[in-house]
Scaffold this active site. Structure first.
Site, short mmCIF file in Angstrom:
data_model
loop_
_atom_site.label_atom_id
_atom_site.label_comp_id
_atom_site.label_asym_id
_atom_site.label_seq_id
_atom_site.Cartn_x
_atom_site.Cartn_y
_atom_site.Cartn_z
CG ASN A 133 -0.11 -0.01 2.45
OD1 ASN A 133 0.43 0.81 2.87
ND2 ASN A 133 -0.27 -1.26 3.09
CE LYS B 257 9.55 -11.46 -14.24
NZ LYS B 257 10.40 -10.71 -15.09
CE LYS C 22 -8.56 -4.24 13.76
NZ LYS C 22 -7.49 -4.14 12.76
#
Ligand code: PMT
Length: 413
Positions: free
Chosen positions: A222, A301, A356
């Protein structure tokens, strides 16, 4: 001079410097040229700087250079430079901090023994603010028993001594005695001016992205740059904490005094966070962790297939590190999560706080260029488990970090 631009642009702790009256004492050492750059950093950060030079410093750098860059008259002679015969008392009284860089063996000896025979030493006799001394000289001189004794005296008197760096010196020897880089002196000055309300606290922080391998050359990740987490680590260290920073791959410099542990994947981050959890008083989970990872990362790969336009990568859920910490944490540990949300900020954040077992969550609306991922600024809403809400408007991440710590300390009582 090799000046790391990124370190300056991180605007480390500018808050402590804006509008402050800083006295910069420059004495006669070859490193005096570095104090010109240090002065530039102070000015860039918004300080009002008055430079005091000894007679020998003027052999190394001209007075005009400091005068132009500081936009203030340089004080170097008690009797001919000043409009007022008590200017040294005026500037001493107004000073918020003093930095002596470079500090020679001679000036250290004078300070330690209460000698006041020029503009710098006389002014220093009248200051009551924090003082930082940056010794810089040949290694043998620095290690000389008298210099060390004098430094000990100044330290016992409450002055801050910034140890010199080791490396190649102007006298062609190698060893301790180099004036640290200007950004480092700047960082330590910020730390000196900050309240030490996290002294003896262990702070564990995660920052940056995690990356999850698809094959040896590709991964899922990200946009986290690490800036928010690193700003919190820097602020906590400056406030006296022992900071452990578990960091995904970012291109930031490790904040001074922080123990950094590099990780790549969520699994590695989980291992490190759980290893260091026991000794932590405050845990702040800023990292943007990949929720999913490829089920079957290939060890070779993946080749492009001409007969297939599509490629599917099956993903499986990663462990939720924050949730695991929430379930394990002791009542005396304070746990903060971040929630990056593009919509329904409040309800999503509150749900995460509950699920959490967090003490606080920083709800971070992401998706605009000035907050969240990659930006130098951020805005968050802090929700606490006691039901209170605290809004932190858009500001530099470094400043936000300090406000977040203020809020954590308030909730910890
Ligand atoms: O790094 P910057 O570029 O400065 O950007 C800062 C930031 C946007 C990354 C930061 O401010 C932020 O919002 N961090 C949280 C990002 C995130 O992953 O949010 P989340 O809502 O997906 O996760 C909630 C919390 O659970 C987070 O504390 C996260 O670290 C934690 N988590 C999530 C998933 C997982 N598997 N394990 C976790 O511990």
């Amino acid at each position: 001079m090799d000046l790391p631009i990124q370190k300056i642009d991180q605007k480390n702790g500018q808050e402590q410097i804006i509008g402050k009256n800083i006295l910069l004492g420059v004495t006669g050492g070859i490193a005096a040229y570095k104090s010109v750059e240090f002065l530039r950093l102070l000015k860039k950060a918004g300080a009002d700087v008055t430079v005091l030079m000894t007679g020998s410093a003027r052999h190394f750098v001209g007075k005009t250079t400091f005068e132009v860059l500081s936009e203030n008259a340089v004080l170097s002679d008690l009797f001919s430079d000043t409009e007022s015969s008590v200017k040294h008392i005026d500037i001493a009284t107004k000073a918020d901090a003093v930095v002596i860089a470079p500090a020679t063996a001679n000036i250290i000896g004078k300070f330690a023994n209460g000698i006041a025979d020029d503009a710098l030493t006389t002014t220093l006799m009248a200051v009551t603010c924090p003082v930082m001394i940056c010794p810089s000289m040949n290694t043998d001189m620095y290690q000389n028993i008298r210099v060390q004794r004098n430094l000990d005296i100044l330290e016992q008197d409450g002055w801050h001594i910034l140890d010199p760096d080791s490396g190649a010196l102007a006298c062609k020897t190698v060893g301790a005695g180099r004036l640290p880089d200007p950004w480092f002196i700047f960082d330590r000055l910020c730390a000196m001016l900050v309240k030490k309300d996290l002294k003896q606290k262990q702070v564990l922080i995660s920052a940056g992205p995690t990356i999850e391998a698809i094959d040896p050359v590709r991964f899922v990740s990200n946009h986290s740059s690490g800036k928010m987490g690193y700003a919190i680590a820097r602020a906590a260290e400056q406030r006296g904490a022992n900071v452990t920073l578990v960091s995904g791959p970012v291109s930031l410099d490790t904040p001074v005094g922080v123990e950094k542990i590099d990780v790549l994947s969520c699994g590695q981050m989980a291992d490190q966070m759980l290893t260091h959890l026991k000794k932590a008083d405050i845990i702040i989970k800023v990292a943007a962790v990949a929720d999913y990872k490829p089920c079957d990362p290939k060890d070779k790969k993946i080749k492009k297939k001409d007969n297939s336009k599509e490629l599917s990568v099956a993903m499986t859920q990663n462990p939720d590190i924050l949730k695991q910490i929430g379930e394990k944490k002791r009542p005396d540990q304070f746990l903060v999560g971040f929630a990056a949300e593009t919509n329904d900020l409040e309800s999503n954040a509150l749900l995460k706080m509950k699920k959490k077992h967090l003490d606080m969550i920083a709800a971070n609306l992401v998706g605009s260029s000035d907050s969240g991922f990659k930006a130098d600024t951020n805005k968050v809403k802090l929700f606490s488990k006691d039901g209170s809400v605290f809004d932190i408007p858009l500001m530099e991440k470094d400043k936000l970090a300090h406000i977040l710590i203020d809020q954590i300390l308030e909730k910890m009582g």
